[in-house]
Design a protein around this motif. Structure first.
Motif, PDB file in Angstrom:
ATOM      1  N   THR A 143       0.838  -1.202   0.000  1.00 57.27           N
ATOM      2  CA  THR A 143       0.000   0.000   0.000  1.00 57.27           C
ATOM      3  C   THR A 143       0.871   1.250   0.000  1.00 57.27           C
ATOM      4  OG1 THR A 143      -1.763  -1.187   1.158  1.00 57.27           O
ATOM      5  CG2 THR A 143      -1.862   1.218   1.205  1.00 57.27           C
ATOM      6  N   LEU A 144       1.966   1.216   0.740  1.00 58.54           N
ATOM      7  CA  LEU A 144       2.906   2.345   0.740  1.00 58.54           C
ATOM      8  C   LEU A 144       3.523   2.509  -0.650  1.00 58.54           C
ATOM      9  CD1 LEU A 144       4.435   4.616   2.166  1.00 58.54           C
ATOM     10  CD2 LEU A 144       6.115   2.894   2.897  1.00 58.54           C
ATOM     11  N   LYS A 145       3.861   1.405  -1.289  1.00 60.49           N
ATOM     12  CA  LYS A 145       4.404   1.477  -2.655  1.00 60.49           C
ATOM     13  C   LYS A 145       3.375   2.096  -3.604  1.00 60.49           C
ATOM     14  CE  LYS A 145       7.472  -2.566  -2.522  1.00 60.49           C
ATOM     15  NZ  LYS A 145       7.652  -3.910  -3.103  1.00 60.49           N
ATOM     16  N   LEU A 146       2.122   1.671  -3.464  1.00 56.02           N
ATOM     17  CA  LEU A 146       1.064   2.208  -4.316  1.00 56.02           C
ATOM     18  C   LEU A 146       0.880   3.704  -4.053  1.00 56.02           C
ATOM     19  CD1 LEU A 146      -1.167   1.794  -6.417  1.00 56.02           C
ATOM     20  CD2 LEU A 146      -2.689   1.151  -4.541  1.00 56.02           C
ATOM     21  N   TRP A 147       0.901   4.098  -2.780  1.00 54.37           N
ATOM     22  CA  TRP A 147       0.799   5.524  -2.445  1.00 54.37           C
ATOM     23  C   TRP A 147       1.924   6.288  -3.138  1.00 54.37           C
ATOM     24  CZ3 TRP A 147       4.100   9.062  -0.397  1.00 54.37           C
ATOM     25  CH2 TRP A 147       3.554  10.310  -0.074  1.00 54.37           C
ATOM     26  N   THR A 148       3.130   5.744  -3.094  1.00 51.97           N
ATOM     27  CA  THR A 148       4.286   6.395  -3.716  1.00 51.97           C
ATOM     28  C   THR A 148       4.087   6.511  -5.221  1.00 51.97           C
ATOM     29  OG1 THR A 148       5.734   5.518  -1.990  1.00 51.97           O
ATOM     30  CG2 THR A 148       6.793   6.287  -4.009  1.00 51.97           C
ATOM     31  N   GLU A 149       3.639   5.434  -5.866  1.00 46.85           N
ATOM     32  CA  GLU A 149       3.401   5.457  -7.317  1.00 46.85           C
ATOM     33  C   GLU A 149       2.352   6.502  -7.684  1.00 46.85           C
ATOM     34  OE1 GLU A 149       2.402   1.522  -8.627  1.00 46.85           O
ATOM     35  OE2 GLU A 149       4.298   0.689  -7.942  1.00 46.85           O
ATOM     36  N   GLU A 150       1.265   6.554  -6.907  1.00 47.05           N
ATOM     37  CA  GLU A 150       0.204   7.530  -7.168  1.00 47.05           C
ATOM     38  C   GLU A 150       0.735   8.959  -7.003  1.00 47.05           C
ATOM     39  OE1 GLU A 150      -3.526   7.250  -7.291  1.00 47.05           O
ATOM     40  OE2 GLU A 150      -3.321   5.167  -7.910  1.00 47.05           O
ATOM     41  N   THR A 151       1.509   9.178  -5.950  1.00 47.69           N
ATOM     42  CA  THR A 151       2.051  10.505  -5.664  1.00 47.69           C
ATOM     43  C   THR A 151       3.041  10.925  -6.738  1.00 47.69           C
ATOM     44  OG1 THR A 151       1.717  10.072  -3.313  1.00 47.69           O
ATOM     45  CG2 THR A 151       3.149  11.896  -3.866  1.00 47.69           C
ATOM     46  N   LEU A 152       3.849   9.990  -7.210  1.00 45.77           N
ATOM     47  CA  LEU A 152       4.762  10.277  -8.323  1.00 45.77           C
ATOM     48  C   LEU A 152       3.973  10.610  -9.584  1.00 45.77           C
ATOM     49  CD1 LEU A 152       7.402   7.482  -7.691  1.00 45.77           C
ATOM     50  CD2 LEU A 152       7.894   9.939  -7.713  1.00 45.77           C
ATOM     51  N   ALA A 153       2.937   9.812  -9.870  1.00 43.92           N
ATOM     52  CA  ALA A 153       2.128  10.026 -11.073  1.00 43.92           C
ATOM     53  C   ALA A 153       1.437  11.389 -11.045  1.00 43.92           C
ATOM     54  CB  ALA A 153       1.087   8.914 -11.218  1.00 43.92           C
ATOM     55  N   GLU A 154       1.066  11.840  -9.843  1.00 41.79           N
ATOM     56  CA  GLU A 154       0.414  13.148  -9.701  1.00 41.79           C
ATOM     57  C   GLU A 154       1.421  14.301  -9.725  1.00 41.79           C
ATOM     58  OE1 GLU A 154      -1.618  12.647  -6.003  1.00 41.79           O
ATOM     59  OE2 GLU A 154      -3.143  11.346  -6.873  1.00 41.79           O
ATOM     60  N   GLY A 155       2.705  13.977  -9.733  1.00 42.48           N
ATOM     61  CA  GLY A 155       3.742  15.007  -9.767  1.00 42.48           C
ATOM     62  C   GLY A 155       3.998  15.667  -8.423  1.00 42.48           C
ATOM     63  N   LYS A 156       3.563  15.038  -7.339  1.00 48.98           N
ATOM     64  CA  LYS A 156       3.746  15.610  -6.003  1.00 48.98           C
ATOM     65  C   LYS A 156       5.119  15.283  -5.415  1.00 48.98           C
ATOM     66  CE  LYS A 156      -1.167  15.620  -4.921  1.00 48.98           C
ATOM     67  NZ  LYS A 156      -2.212  15.035  -4.070  1.00 48.98           N
ATOM     68  N   ILE A 157       5.814  14.353  -6.039  1.00 47.58           N
ATOM     69  CA  ILE A 157       7.191  14.025  -5.678  1.00 47.58           C
ATOM     70  C   ILE A 157       8.010  14.169  -6.952  1.00 47.58           C
ATOM     71  CG2 ILE A 157       8.781  12.181  -4.982  1.00 47.58           C
ATOM     72  CD1 ILE A 157       6.621  10.989  -3.264  1.00 47.58           C
ATOM     73  N   THR A 159      10.040  13.061  -9.561  1.00 44.86           N
ATOM     74  CA  THR A 159      10.323  11.722 -10.074  1.00 44.86           C
ATOM     75  C   THR A 159      11.807  11.507 -10.341  1.00 44.86           C
ATOM     76  OG1 THR A 159       8.133  11.668 -11.089  1.00 44.86           O
ATOM     77  CG2 THR A 159       9.729  10.052 -11.884  1.00 44.86           C
ATOM     78  N   LYS A 160      12.457  12.484 -10.909  1.00 39.44           N
ATOM     79  CA  LYS A 160      13.886  12.348 -11.226  1.00 39.44           C
ATOM     80  C   LYS A 160      14.694  12.147  -9.946  1.00 39.44           C
ATOM     81  CE  LYS A 160      17.713  14.591 -13.576  1.00 39.44           C
ATOM     82  NZ  LYS A 160      18.195  15.788 -14.269  1.00 39.44           N
ATOM     83  N   LYS A 161      14.456  12.989  -8.950  1.00 39.74           N
ATOM     84  CA  LYS A 161      15.179  12.857  -7.678  1.00 39.74           C
ATOM     85  C   LYS A 161      14.851  11.529  -7.001  1.00 39.74           C
ATOM     86  CE  LYS A 161      15.920  17.600  -6.172  1.00 39.74           C
ATOM     87  NZ  LYS A 161      15.574  18.609  -5.153  1.00 39.74           N
ATOM     88  N   TYR A 162      13.580  11.167  -7.026  1.00 39.05           N
ATOM     89  CA  TYR A 162      13.158   9.910  -6.409  1.00 39.05           C
ATOM     90  C   TYR A 162      13.893   8.730  -7.044  1.00 39.05           C
ATOM     91  CZ  TYR A 162      10.268   6.000  -4.928  1.00 39.05           C
ATOM     92  OH  TYR A 162       9.833   4.800  -4.418  1.00 39.05           O
ATOM     93  N   ASN A 163      13.915   8.703  -8.363  1.00 41.70           N
ATOM     94  CA  ASN A 163      14.581   7.605  -9.068  1.00 41.70           C
ATOM     95  C   ASN A 163      16.086   7.581  -8.799  1.00 41.70           C
ATOM     96  OD1 ASN A 163      12.215   6.617 -10.157  1.00 41.70           O
ATOM     97  ND2 ASN A 163      12.398   7.823 -12.019  1.00 41.70           N
ATOM     98  N   GLU A 164      16.706   8.739  -8.726  1.00 47.51           N
ATOM     99  CA  GLU A 164      18.139   8.806  -8.403  1.00 47.51           C
ATOM    100  C   GLU A 164      18.392   8.217  -7.020  1.00 47.51           C
ATOM    101  OE1 GLU A 164      19.376  12.888  -8.742  1.00 47.51           O
ATOM    102  OE2 GLU A 164      19.070  12.916 -10.910  1.00 47.51           O
ATOM    103  N   LEU A 165      17.571   8.593  -6.059  1.00 53.12           N
ATOM    104  CA  LEU A 165      17.757   8.140  -4.683  1.00 53.12           C
ATOM    105  C   LEU A 165      17.466   6.646  -4.525  1.00 53.12           C
ATOM    106  CD1 LEU A 165      16.233  11.182  -2.795  1.00 53.12           C
ATOM    107  CD2 LEU A 165      18.634  10.480  -2.807  1.00 53.12           C
ATOM    108  N   THR A 166      16.485   6.149  -5.245  1.00 46.60           N
ATOM    109  CA  THR A 166      16.157   4.718  -5.106  1.00 46.60           C
ATOM    110  C   THR A 166      17.196   3.839  -5.794  1.00 46.60           C
ATOM    111  OG1 THR A 166      14.638   4.843  -6.998  1.00 46.60           O
ATOM    112  CG2 THR A 166      13.672   5.043  -4.788  1.00 46.60           C
TER     113      THR A 166
END
Length: 169
Positions: A143-157, A159-166
């Protein structure tokens, strides 16, 4: 623009498309899936192809469509993948913490049960309880992963920084 559907029991695919205000023709332009195929998927006249669902989920910015498909329609996942519900981040985190606290209490018992490699009748009830707690943790993490995917898709995080960090971890 196409006509608006008055159908009562709409599939999540149709709801996601309509929420964006897309006609099937507009959705076809964005997804590359023919309008008649979108209609047949939405009306459950054909079994959706996983790649079509992935394409729609990305185009509609609705990652939950993939989970819906896997938990409700995919022959391999239907009885294996739990259907997830998008929740507020605070609720997800509280559920994770509650599950982890419960497992802390069960950790010693799990060691006792499994130390000899045998689960006898007296241990079975506790083992099943612990197994269910682990499933609950797993669902909450997903569910946390899904929340993250939804938040990324909405542009609230970012994405480039998130992907670099992961990638670093």
């Amino acid at each position: 623009m196409g006509r608006v559907s008055t159908k009562e029991n709409k599939t999540p695919y149709q709801l996601a498309r309509e929420e964006l205000g897309y006609s099937r023709e507009k959705a076809a332009e964005i997804t590359g899936i023919e309008p008649f195929k979108i209609e047949r998927i939405e009306n459950e006249k054909i079994q959706a192809d996983p790649w079509d669902i992935k394409t729609m989920a990305e185009a509609y910015r609705e990652p939950q469509l993939c989970n819906y498909y896997c938990s409700n329609e995919c022959p391999l996942g239907i009885n294996k993948v739990p259907e997830l519900k998008v929740k507020d981040l605070s609720q997800v985190i509280l559920e994770i913490l509650a599950s982890l606290n419960s497992m802390k209490k069960s950790q010693e018992r799990l060691i006792e049960i499994t130390a000899d490699g045998i689960i006898d009748d007296e241990e079975l009830k506790d083992f099943v309880f612990i197994q269910n707690e682990l499933k609950r943790i797993s669902v909450t993490v997903e569910t946390l992963k899904l929340w993250t995917e939804e938040t990324l898709a909405e542009g609230k995080i970012d994405t480039k920084k998130y992907n670099e960090l992961t990638k670093k971890r």
